[in-house]
Motif scaffolding. Structure first.
Motif, PDB file in Angstrom:
ATOM      1  N   THR A  54       0.825  -1.209   0.000  1.00 26.73           N
ATOM      2  CA  THR A  54       0.000   0.000   0.000  1.00 26.73           C
ATOM      3  C   THR A  54       0.863   1.264   0.000  1.00 26.73           C
TER       4      THR A  54
ATOM      5  N   GLU B 251       2.654   1.749  -3.397  1.00 31.13           N
ATOM      6  CA  GLU B 251       1.746   2.213  -4.442  1.00 31.13           C
ATOM      7  C   GLU B 251       1.410   3.681  -4.253  1.00 31.13           C
ATOM      8  N   ALA B 252       1.224   4.108  -2.996  1.00 33.45           N
ATOM      9  CA  ALA B 252       0.934   5.520  -2.728  1.00 33.45           C
ATOM     10  C   ALA B 252       2.126   6.386  -3.101  1.00 33.45           C
ATOM     11  N   GLU B 253       3.333   5.931  -2.763  1.00 33.90           N
ATOM     12  CA  GLU B 253       4.535   6.690  -3.102  1.00 33.90           C
ATOM     13  C   GLU B 253       4.710   6.777  -4.615  1.00 33.90           C
ATOM     14  N   ARG B 254       4.455   5.660  -5.300  1.00 30.73           N
ATOM     15  CA  ARG B 254       4.591   5.653  -6.757  1.00 30.73           C
ATOM     16  C   ARG B 254       3.603   6.621  -7.404  1.00 30.73           C
ATOM     17  N   ASP B 255       2.365   6.631  -6.954  1.00 32.15           N
ATOM     18  CA  ASP B 255       1.355   7.525  -7.524  1.00 32.15           C
ATOM     19  C   ASP B 255       1.713   8.992  -7.286  1.00 32.15           C
ATOM     20  N   LEU B 256       2.188   9.293  -6.078  1.00 36.43           N
ATOM     21  CA  LEU B 256       2.564  10.676  -5.780  1.00 36.43           C
ATOM     22  C   LEU B 256       3.778  11.096  -6.607  1.00 36.43           C
ATOM     23  N   HIS B 257       4.708  10.162  -6.805  1.00 35.49           N
ATOM     24  CA  HIS B 257       5.894  10.477  -7.599  1.00 35.49           C
ATOM     25  C   HIS B 257       5.520  10.743  -9.051  1.00 35.49           C
ATOM     26  N   GLN B 258       4.621   9.936  -9.611  1.00 36.02           N
ATOM     27  CA  GLN B 258       4.166  10.148 -10.980  1.00 36.02           C
ATOM     28  C   GLN B 258       3.455  11.487 -11.114  1.00 36.02           C
ATOM     29  N   ARG B 259       2.682  11.850 -10.113  1.00 37.92           N
ATOM     30  CA  ARG B 259       1.995  13.140 -10.145  1.00 37.92           C
ATOM     31  C   ARG B 259       2.992  14.288 -10.097  1.00 37.92           C
TER      32      ARG B 259
END
Length: 272
Positions: free
Chosen positions: A232, A235-243
Motif C-alpha cells: 500500500t 503504491e501511494a509513493e509511486r502515484d505521488l511520484h508520478q503526479r
C-alpha cells in the motif's frame, strides 16, 4: 561538451568498460586529473580553490559478488599506491552491497553474512567511513508494490585526512527522480549555525500530553520515512511520484516557452 555546455568538461571510463558505466562532469573553475580507472571505479585528483587537492573515487559496483571482489582489490591497491592515508579522499557511489542487516528493510534479514563482512573489512583496510549525512538511510528501492524492498547500496565515504582538511563537509541524500537510487549531494563548506542562533529546545512538559507520541509518529510519516514498507505504501509513493513528475514537466514547459518569448521580444541587444 564544450559546444553544448561551455565551461564544462567530462571524463568517463569507456577505456575500461565498453558501456562507460561512470561519467564525471565538472565546471572548468576546478581542475580534474584522472589518475586511475577500471570497469567499476574511476579515481581523479580535484584541485579546489583555496583548499588542499582531494582524491575522489567514483564507484559503480557490479551486481555480481564475484566481480565486486575485483573492485575491492583494486581499491586496496589504489589506497597503497597513492598513499591515501595521508591525503584527503572521497569514495562514493553504488557499492551494490550492504554492510549490516539494519541497512535492509526486510525483517527477515537479521544476520551479517560473508558479503557484508567482506565489504566492511575492505572499508576498514581503506580507513574510510560514512560522511555525516542528511536524508534517508535506505538509498535504493525495488519498485515492485507486491514485493517492496529498500537497501542502503549507495554511500559517500571519507578518510580522516578529508575530515581534517574540510571539517564542515556534509552529504545530503536527495529524493530520487527517474532512478531507483537516491542521488547524493556533498557540500564541502556546510555552514554551521552562527553564534547566537537559538538551538531547538524541547520542553519536557510536552511529553506529558496523552497525544504526544501519536503526533510525533504522524509527523514522521508526513516527512516521508518508510519504516514499514508495504504494498500500500509503495503504491501511494509511486502515484505521488508520478503526479510530481507530471507537474514538473508542465512547469518546465511553461518556463521554456516563456524564455523563448522573452528572447524573441528582447533578443541579445547586440551586446556581444
Amino acid at each position: 561538451m564544450p559546444f553544448l555546455c561551455p565551461g564544462w568538461s567530462f571524463a568517463s571510463n569507456h577505456a575500461s568498460d565498453p558501456d562507460g558505466r561512470i561519467i564525471i562532469i565538472w565546471r572548468n573553475s576546478i581542475q580534474v586529473t584522472v589518475i586511475h580507472q577500471s570497469a567499476q571505479s574511476m579515481t581523479c585528483l580535484l584541485a579546489l580553490p583555496n583548499s588542499r587537492p582531494v582524491y575522489y573515487t567514483a564507484v559503480y559496483a557490479s551486481n555480481l559478488s564475484s566481480e565486486r571482489v575485483d573492485l575491492l582489490a583494486d581499491l586496496i591497491n589504489l589506497h597503497s599506491m597513492l598513499d591515501l592515508d595521508g591525503n584527503p579522499w572521497i569514495l562514493g557511489g553504488d557499492f551494490n552491497q550492504i554492510i549490516s542487516p539494519m541497512e535492509h528493510s526486510s525483517m527477515d534479514v537479521n544476520t551479517t553474512d560473508n558479503l557484508m563482512y567482506q565489504l566492511r573489512d575492505c572499508f576498514l583496510q581503506l580507513g574510510v567511513f560514512d560522511l555525516r549525512y542528511l536524508g534517508p538511510q535506505h538509498t535504493w528501492t525495488k519498485n515492485r508494490p507486491e514485493d517492496p524492498i529498500a537497501k542502503k547500496l549507495d554511500r559517500l565515504l571519507v578518510n580522516s585526512s578529508m575530515v581534517a582538511s574540510l571539517p564542515h563537509a556534509l552529504a545530503t541524500y536527495l529524493p530520487p527522480l527517474i532512478s531507483d537510487h537516491t542521488p547524493c549531494l556533498i557540500d564541502l563548506a556546510y555552514q554551521l549555525p552562527q553564534a547566537g542562533t537559538k538551538p531547538f529546545k524541547l520542553q519536557n512538559y510536552l511529553t506529558k500530553h496523552p497525544s504526544f507520541a501519536q503526533h510525533v509518529y504522524d509527523a514522521w510519516l508526513r516527512a516521508g520515512t518508510l519504516q514499514n514498507p508495504s504494498t500500500t505504501t509503495f503504491e501511494a509513493e509511486r502515484d505521488l511520484h508520478q503526479r510530481w513528475l507530471f507537474l514538473r514537466e508542465i512547469e518546465e514547459s511553461y518556463f521554456r516557452q516563456k524564455s523563448r518569448i522573452n528572447w524573441l521580444a528582447e533578443g541579445d541587444l547586440n551586446t556581444t
